[in-house]
Motif scaffolding. Sequence first.
Motif, short mmCIF file in Angstrom:
data_model
loop_
_atom_site.label_atom_id
_atom_site.label_comp_id
_atom_site.label_asym_id
_atom_site.label_seq_id
_atom_site.Cartn_x
_atom_site.Cartn_y
_atom_site.Cartn_z
N ASP A 178 0.83 -1.20 0.00
CA ASP A 178 0.00 0.00 0.00
C ASP A 178 0.87 1.26 0.00
OD1 ASP A 178 -3.08 0.66 0.52
OD2 ASP A 178 -1.87 2.17 1.51
N ASP A 179 0.35 2.32 -0.64
CA ASP A 179 1.08 3.58 -0.72
C ASP A 179 1.08 4.35 0.60
OD1 ASP A 179 1.59 3.24 -3.49
OD2 ASP A 179 -0.41 3.98 -3.95
N TYR A 180 0.13 4.07 1.49
CA TYR A 180 -0.07 4.91 2.66
C TYR A 180 0.08 4.17 3.99
CZ TYR A 180 -2.05 7.71 -1.07
OH TYR A 180 -2.23 8.39 -2.24
N LEU A 181 -0.46 2.96 4.08
CA LEU A 181 -0.43 2.21 5.33
C LEU A 181 -0.30 0.73 5.01
CD1 LEU A 181 -0.82 2.60 8.47
CD2 LEU A 181 -3.21 1.92 8.07
N ARG A 182 0.79 0.12 5.49
CA ARG A 182 1.05 -1.29 5.21
C ARG A 182 0.72 -2.14 6.44
NH1 ARG A 182 6.17 -1.29 0.92
NH2 ARG A 182 5.13 0.16 -0.53
N PRO A 183 0.65 -3.45 6.29
CA PRO A 183 0.11 -4.30 7.36
C PRO A 183 0.76 -4.12 8.73
CG PRO A 183 0.15 -5.55 5.33
CD PRO A 183 0.83 -4.24 5.04
N ASP A 184 2.07 -4.09 8.83
CA ASP A 184 2.70 -3.99 10.15
C ASP A 184 2.33 -2.69 10.85
OD1 ASP A 184 3.86 -6.44 9.83
OD2 ASP A 184 5.85 -5.68 9.32
N GLU A 185 2.36 -1.58 10.11
CA GLU A 185 1.98 -0.31 10.70
C GLU A 185 0.49 -0.28 11.01
OE1 GLU A 185 2.36 3.77 12.00
OE2 GLU A 185 3.65 2.00 11.90
N ALA A 186 -0.33 -0.91 10.16
CA ALA A 186 -1.77 -0.95 10.41
C ALA A 186 -2.07 -1.69 11.72
CB ALA A 186 -2.49 -1.62 9.25
N ASP A 203 1.17 -9.16 -2.21
CA ASP A 203 1.33 -8.76 -3.62
C ASP A 203 0.16 -7.89 -4.10
OD1 ASP A 203 2.74 -8.67 -6.04
OD2 ASP A 203 1.60 -10.37 -6.86
N THR A 204 -0.32 -7.01 -3.23
CA THR A 204 -1.48 -6.17 -3.53
C THR A 204 -1.10 -4.72 -3.26
OG1 THR A 204 -2.98 -7.96 -2.91
CG2 THR A 204 -3.91 -5.74 -2.99
N LYS A 205 -1.63 -3.81 -4.11
CA LYS A 205 -1.39 -2.38 -3.96
C LYS A 205 -2.68 -1.66 -3.59
CE LYS A 205 2.55 -2.40 -7.14
NZ LYS A 205 3.18 -1.81 -8.34
N HIS A 206 -2.56 -0.37 -3.39
CA HIS A 206 -3.65 0.44 -2.85
C HIS A 206 -4.94 0.32 -3.67
CE1 HIS A 206 -5.16 3.74 -0.35
NE2 HIS A 206 -5.62 4.32 -1.44
N LEU A 207 -4.81 0.24 -4.98
CA LEU A 207 -5.99 0.24 -5.85
C LEU A 207 -6.52 -1.15 -6.17
CD1 LEU A 207 -5.04 3.12 -8.32
CD2 LEU A 207 -6.48 3.21 -6.28
N TRP A 208 -5.88 -2.20 -5.68
CA TRP A 208 -6.38 -3.56 -5.84
C TRP A 208 -6.55 -3.98 -7.30
CZ3 TRP A 208 -7.55 -6.81 -1.56
CH2 TRP A 208 -7.34 -6.20 -0.31
N VAL A 209 -5.72 -3.45 -8.18
CA VAL A 209 -5.80 -3.83 -9.59
C VAL A 209 -5.44 -5.31 -9.72
CG1 VAL A 209 -4.85 -3.45 -11.89
CG2 VAL A 209 -5.29 -1.49 -10.37
N GLY A 210 -6.31 -6.06 -10.36
CA GLY A 210 -6.11 -7.49 -10.51
C GLY A 210 -6.41 -8.30 -9.27
N LYS A 211 -6.90 -7.67 -8.22
CA LYS A 211 -7.12 -8.35 -6.94
C LYS A 211 -8.57 -8.22 -6.45
CE LYS A 211 -2.71 -9.38 -6.54
NZ LYS A 211 -2.22 -10.78 -6.51
N ALA A 212 -9.47 -7.87 -7.34
CA ALA A 212 -10.86 -7.64 -6.92
C ALA A 212 -11.48 -8.89 -6.30
CB ALA A 212 -11.69 -7.18 -8.12
N GLU A 213 -11.18 -10.05 -6.86
CA GLU A 213 -11.80 -11.27 -6.34
C GLU A 213 -11.41 -11.50 -4.88
OE1 GLU A 213 -10.45 -11.00 -9.33
OE2 GLU A 213 -12.25 -11.30 -10.57
N ALA A 214 -10.15 -11.24 -4.54
CA ALA A 214 -9.72 -11.40 -3.16
C ALA A 214 -10.46 -10.46 -2.23
CB ALA A 214 -8.21 -11.17 -3.05
N ALA A 215 -10.66 -9.21 -2.67
CA ALA A 215 -11.38 -8.24 -1.85
C ALA A 215 -12.83 -8.66 -1.66
CB ALA A 215 -11.29 -6.86 -2.48
N LEU A 216 -13.49 -9.07 -2.74
CA LEU A 216 -14.90 -9.46 -2.64
C LEU A 216 -15.07 -10.71 -1.78
CD1 LEU A 216 -16.20 -8.80 -6.28
CD2 LEU A 216 -16.21 -7.26 -4.30
N ASP A 217 -14.16 -11.67 -1.92
CA ASP A 217 -14.22 -12.86 -1.06
C ASP A 217 -14.10 -12.47 0.41
OD1 ASP A 217 -14.49 -14.58 -3.22
OD2 ASP A 217 -12.39 -15.19 -3.24
N ALA A 218 -13.18 -11.56 0.71
CA ALA A 218 -12.98 -11.13 2.10
C ALA A 218 -14.22 -10.43 2.65
CB ALA A 218 -11.76 -10.21 2.19
#
Length: 249
Positions: A178-186, A203-218
């Motif tokens: 992520d560009d702003y807040l990554r897991p350890d800091e979160a 392997d995911t960035k702020h905009l979730w390009v190519g990762k929509a399925e993972a977000a929707l599953d979550a």
Amino acid sequence: MSTEIRANTVLPAEREQITLHTADELQLIGELSLPANGAPRATLVCLHPLPTHGGMMDSHLYRKAAFRLPALADLAVLRFNTRGTASEAGRSEGSFDNGDSERFDVAAALEYAEFHDLPNVWLVGWSFGTDLTLVHGLDPLVRGAILISPPLRWSTEEHLRAWGESGKPVHALVPEFDDYLRPDEALRRFATIPQARVTGFDDTKHLWVGKAEAALDAIVDIVAPDVATPLPRTWDGPSETRQVTIVGQ
């Protein structure tokens, strides 16, 4: 015959263009997508990314949620343009106010959900929308919060403590890169909310390009745990293909 669910695949739902009315007398453009058959298990009220950087109700995670989740998970999806924000559906009245007057926009969406008896309401914020959720979304109607790529830009420790004291579930979905807040800091920042759950996404960035399925599953795992995930990647019933025009602000 099975059809692969692609970015522009629209599965069956009852979809209605709606207008939200704010307490400061603005009209906001929105859409409500409901399961085609039967009542929804839960409702997602979607708060989009920063409109000054292209965020809108058609931002890809929310567009795909509206296209898929009523059919795949029996969820209602309410998405809308905050003040001054434009999408293919139109431009909401008013002008961007750095998350301040947007409190009226969040309230208008929740009032709509309450008036229409939408069940089990969750706020789903993405980027700027996570700040709107944390700052303005702690409402008795809200079951909990899902925070996608939270930058914690406007959210203060006071806001986090209030959510912690509420006991309402808070789920932060945090990209590895992520560009702003990554897991350890979160994990450190969200420690103020004892019940918060921070999930990192490799392997995911702020905009979730190519990762929509993972977000929707979550999201489905959180709000509708009885629905099996990963969600189907193919569909055996009727569907459409829709090309959405991305509108500049």
